[in-house]
Design an enzyme around this catalytic site. Structure first.
Site, PDB file in Angstrom:
ATOM      1  N   ASP A   1       1.078   8.916 -10.378  1.00  0.00           N
ATOM      2  CA  ASP A   1       1.029   8.311  -9.042  1.00  0.00           C
ATOM      3  C   ASP A   1       0.482   9.284  -7.992  1.00  0.00           C
ATOM      4  O   ASP A   1       0.670  10.489  -8.103  1.00  0.00           O
ATOM      5  CB  ASP A   1       2.460   7.876  -8.664  1.00  0.00           C
ATOM      6  CG  ASP A   1       2.456   6.884  -7.525  1.00  0.00           C
ATOM      7  OD1 ASP A   1       1.373   6.388  -7.165  1.00  0.00           O
ATOM      8  OD2 ASP A   1       3.545   6.609  -6.990  1.00  0.00           O
TER       9      ASP A   1
ATOM     10  N   ASN B   1      -0.720  -4.157 -11.168  1.00  0.00           N
ATOM     11  CA  ASN B   1      -1.890  -3.556 -10.509  1.00  0.00           C
ATOM     12  C   ASN B   1      -3.050  -4.537 -10.296  1.00  0.00           C
ATOM     13  O   ASN B   1      -3.981  -4.240  -9.548  1.00  0.00           O
ATOM     14  CB  ASN B   1      -2.385  -2.317 -11.277  1.00  0.00           C
ATOM     15  CG  ASN B   1      -1.502  -1.106 -11.101  1.00  0.00           C
ATOM     16  OD1 ASN B   1      -1.420  -0.241 -11.965  1.00  0.00           O
ATOM     17  ND2 ASN B   1      -0.814  -1.008  -9.967  1.00  0.00           N
ATOM     18  N   TRP B   2      -2.975  -5.729 -10.910  1.00  0.00           N
ATOM     19  CA  TRP B   2      -4.014  -6.751 -10.669  1.00  0.00           C
ATOM     20  C   TRP B   2      -3.994  -7.216  -9.224  1.00  0.00           C
ATOM     21  O   TRP B   2      -4.950  -7.833  -8.749  1.00  0.00           O
ATOM     22  CB  TRP B   2      -3.825  -7.958 -11.598  1.00  0.00           C
ATOM     23  CG  TRP B   2      -3.942  -7.622 -13.058  1.00  0.00           C
ATOM     24  CD1 TRP B   2      -2.920  -7.496 -13.946  1.00  0.00           C
ATOM     25  CD2 TRP B   2      -5.146  -7.369 -13.797  1.00  0.00           C
ATOM     26  NE1 TRP B   2      -3.411  -7.174 -15.188  1.00  0.00           N
ATOM     27  CE2 TRP B   2      -4.780  -7.093 -15.126  1.00  0.00           C
ATOM     28  CE3 TRP B   2      -6.503  -7.346 -13.460  1.00  0.00           C
ATOM     29  CZ2 TRP B   2      -5.701  -6.803 -16.130  1.00  0.00           C
ATOM     30  CZ3 TRP B   2      -7.432  -7.050 -14.460  1.00  0.00           C
ATOM     31  CH2 TRP B   2      -7.034  -6.777 -15.766  1.00  0.00           C
TER      32      TRP B   2
ATOM     33  N   GLU C   1      15.736  11.542 -19.158  1.00  0.00           N
ATOM     34  CA  GLU C   1      15.968  12.339 -17.961  1.00  0.00           C
ATOM     35  C   GLU C   1      14.808  12.058 -17.010  1.00  0.00           C
ATOM     36  O   GLU C   1      13.652  11.973 -17.451  1.00  0.00           O
ATOM     37  CB  GLU C   1      15.993  13.838 -18.314  1.00  0.00           C
ATOM     38  CG  GLU C   1      17.164  14.230 -19.186  1.00  0.00           C
ATOM     39  CD  GLU C   1      18.515  13.997 -18.512  1.00  0.00           C
ATOM     40  OE1 GLU C   1      18.628  14.224 -17.292  1.00  0.00           O
ATOM     41  OE2 GLU C   1      19.453  13.567 -19.218  1.00  0.00           O
TER      42      GLU C   1
ATOM     43  N   ARG D   1     -10.588   5.727  -2.624  1.00  0.00           N
ATOM     44  CA  ARG D   1      -9.481   5.748  -3.594  1.00  0.00           C
ATOM     45  C   ARG D   1      -9.991   5.982  -5.016  1.00  0.00           C
ATOM     46  O   ARG D   1      -9.321   6.607  -5.836  1.00  0.00           O
ATOM     47  CB  ARG D   1      -8.714   4.423  -3.543  1.00  0.00           C
ATOM     48  CG  ARG D   1      -7.951   4.206  -2.253  1.00  0.00           C
ATOM     49  CD  ARG D   1      -7.255   2.847  -2.262  1.00  0.00           C
ATOM     50  NE  ARG D   1      -6.335   2.712  -3.362  1.00  0.00           N
ATOM     51  CZ  ARG D   1      -5.104   3.220  -3.399  1.00  0.00           C
ATOM     52  NH1 ARG D   1      -4.652   3.880  -2.363  1.00  0.00           N
ATOM     53  NH2 ARG D   1      -4.327   3.051  -4.443  1.00  0.00           N
TER      54      ARG D   1
HETATM   55  C1  FPP Z   1      -1.276   5.077  -9.150  1.00  0.00           C
HETATM   56  O1  FPP Z   1      -1.653   5.847  -8.016  1.00  0.00           O
HETATM   57  C2  FPP Z   1      -2.315   5.231 -10.163  1.00  0.00           C
HETATM   58  C3  FPP Z   1      -2.949   4.211 -10.794  1.00  0.00           C
HETATM   59  C4  FPP Z   1      -2.619   2.795 -10.564  1.00  0.00           C
HETATM   60  C5  FPP Z   1      -4.041   4.487 -11.753  1.00  0.00           C
HETATM   61  C6  FPP Z   1      -3.821   5.654 -12.673  1.00  0.00           C
HETATM   62  C7  FPP Z   1      -5.035   5.832 -13.477  1.00  0.00           C
HETATM   63  C8  FPP Z   1      -5.594   7.013 -13.789  1.00  0.00           C
HETATM   64  C9  FPP Z   1      -5.038   8.323 -13.403  1.00  0.00           C
HETATM   65  C10 FPP Z   1      -6.860   7.036 -14.583  1.00  0.00           C
HETATM   66  C11 FPP Z   1      -6.524   6.952 -16.045  1.00  0.00           C
HETATM   67  C12 FPP Z   1      -7.755   7.020 -16.823  1.00  0.00           C
HETATM   68  C13 FPP Z   1      -7.818   6.826 -18.147  1.00  0.00           C
HETATM   69  C14 FPP Z   1      -9.121   6.958 -18.793  1.00  0.00           C
HETATM   70  C15 FPP Z   1      -6.655   6.502 -18.973  1.00  0.00           C
HETATM   71  P1  FPP Z   1      -2.053   5.114  -6.665  1.00  0.00           P
HETATM   72  O2  FPP Z   1      -3.502   4.879  -6.635  1.00  0.00           O
HETATM   73  O3  FPP Z   1      -1.200   3.897  -6.490  1.00  0.00           O
HETATM   74  O4  FPP Z   1      -1.692   6.204  -5.618  1.00  0.00           O
HETATM   75  P2  FPP Z   1      -1.203   5.966  -4.118  1.00  0.00           P
HETATM   76  O5  FPP Z   1       0.238   5.545  -4.242  1.00  0.00           O
HETATM   77  O6  FPP Z   1      -1.362   7.318  -3.525  1.00  0.00           O
HETATM   78  O7  FPP Z   1      -2.070   4.928  -3.497  1.00  0.00           O
END
Ligand code: FPP
Length: 261
Positions: free
Chosen positions: A39, A87-88, A228, A52
């Site tokens: 996150d 997330n959709w 944990e 983003r």
């Molecule tokens: C949450 O942070 C993160 C996600 C919904 C996406 C996580 C995906 C990746 C790190 C890429 C993974 C790649 C592969 C190839 C597996 P956020 O965007 O909600 O952060 P915010 O709370 O700061 O907005």
């Protein structure tokens, strides 16, 4: 002026100290399974005036770095939350970008895992994912399938939701009962675990969530019953190898009783 210079120097020195700090970890008490909610990508990008999408790309880079270090430390199984069933709800452009990012970065991540003899698995409902991505994840899973005997796994949760996973498991079990392959009396905790996407792994010992949010967000609901939890304010793209060691060190200081005394 002199004072400001001194303060700046001190700040840099402190940061360097932190970067170089290594934690003396007990090699015999490394968590077998670590799960991570990656996150803070969006906030990381915003802080830098970037879109983003740049945050997600930096998050994918960090996944490679942290996975490498985790397996070096002796972690057997790593589960990362890449895209949830919720997330959709994000803007279409961000969703498309996340799917494209997976298409772009997965082969590289799986190359690294192949080199390390780690089996890659995808957790979640594939029916809503774009077809080319489904084909890719099937091919990438097949590429590392042979490493299952090492017991090392990288689980990438993609269109994953803990509740959705339970619905899926219950539906499978109900069908087995209906087809007389299982009786209601035979339904145990082990049977439920064996119908989850994570059936090949033990439950997570440690669940990490960087970025300052303190919630589980529908991640591994059944499996984390006795995990944990470790929370940190650092945003995922900045979460370093030292931060991982700090989390493991904290875990090692915990007294796990699993409901006993
Ligand atoms: C949450 O942070 C993160 C996600 C919904 C996406 C996580 C995906 C990746 C790190 C890429 C993974 C790649 C592969 C190839 C597996 P956020 O965007 O909600 O952060 P915010 O709370 O700061 O907005």
């Amino acid at each position: 002026m002199k004072n400001i210079k001194f303060e700046v120097k001190l700040l840099f020195w402190k940061r360097k100290q932190k970067e170089n700090q290594s934690y003396s970890l007990d090699k015999h008490n490394i968590p077998t399974h670590i799960a991570i909610i990656m996150d803070g990508n969006g906030r990381w990008a915003k802080k830098r005036g970037l879109p983003r999408t740049a945050g997600h790309a930096a998050g994918a880079d960090n996944l490679v770095k942290i996975a490498r270090h985790a397996y070096d430390l002796g972690v057997k199984c790593l589960t990362v939350y890449a895209f949830s069933t919720e997330n959709w709800k994000r803007p279409e452009e961000e969703v498309t970008n996340l799917m494209n990012l997976c298409m772009k970065r997965l082969p590289q991540i799986v190359d690294l895992m192949e080199h390390r003899k780690v089996s890659v698995k995808f957790l979640g409902d594939r029916s809503r994912l774009p077809e080319p991505l489904v084909k890719m994840i099937e091919a990438e899973e097949a590429r590392t399938e042979g490493f299952a005997q090492t017991g090392c796994y990288l689980n990438i949760a993609l269109n994953y939701g803990g509740r959705d996973e339970l619905v899926h498991a219950v539906s499978q079990i109900a069908n087995e009962v209906k087809g007389n392959r299982l009786s209601p009396e035979q339904i145990t905790e082990e049977v439920i675990s064996s119908h989850l996407y994570t059936a090949h792994c033990p439950d997570p010992d440690l669940v990490l969530r960087p970025s300052g949010e303190i919630r589980i967000s529908n991640f591994l609901l059944w499996q984390s019953a006795y995990s944990e939890f470790y929370y940190d304010n650092i945003l995922w793209p900045d979460f370093s190898e030292q931060d991982l060691e700090k989390a493991i060190c904290t875990y090692q200081g915990r007294n796990r009783r699993f409901g006993g005394v």
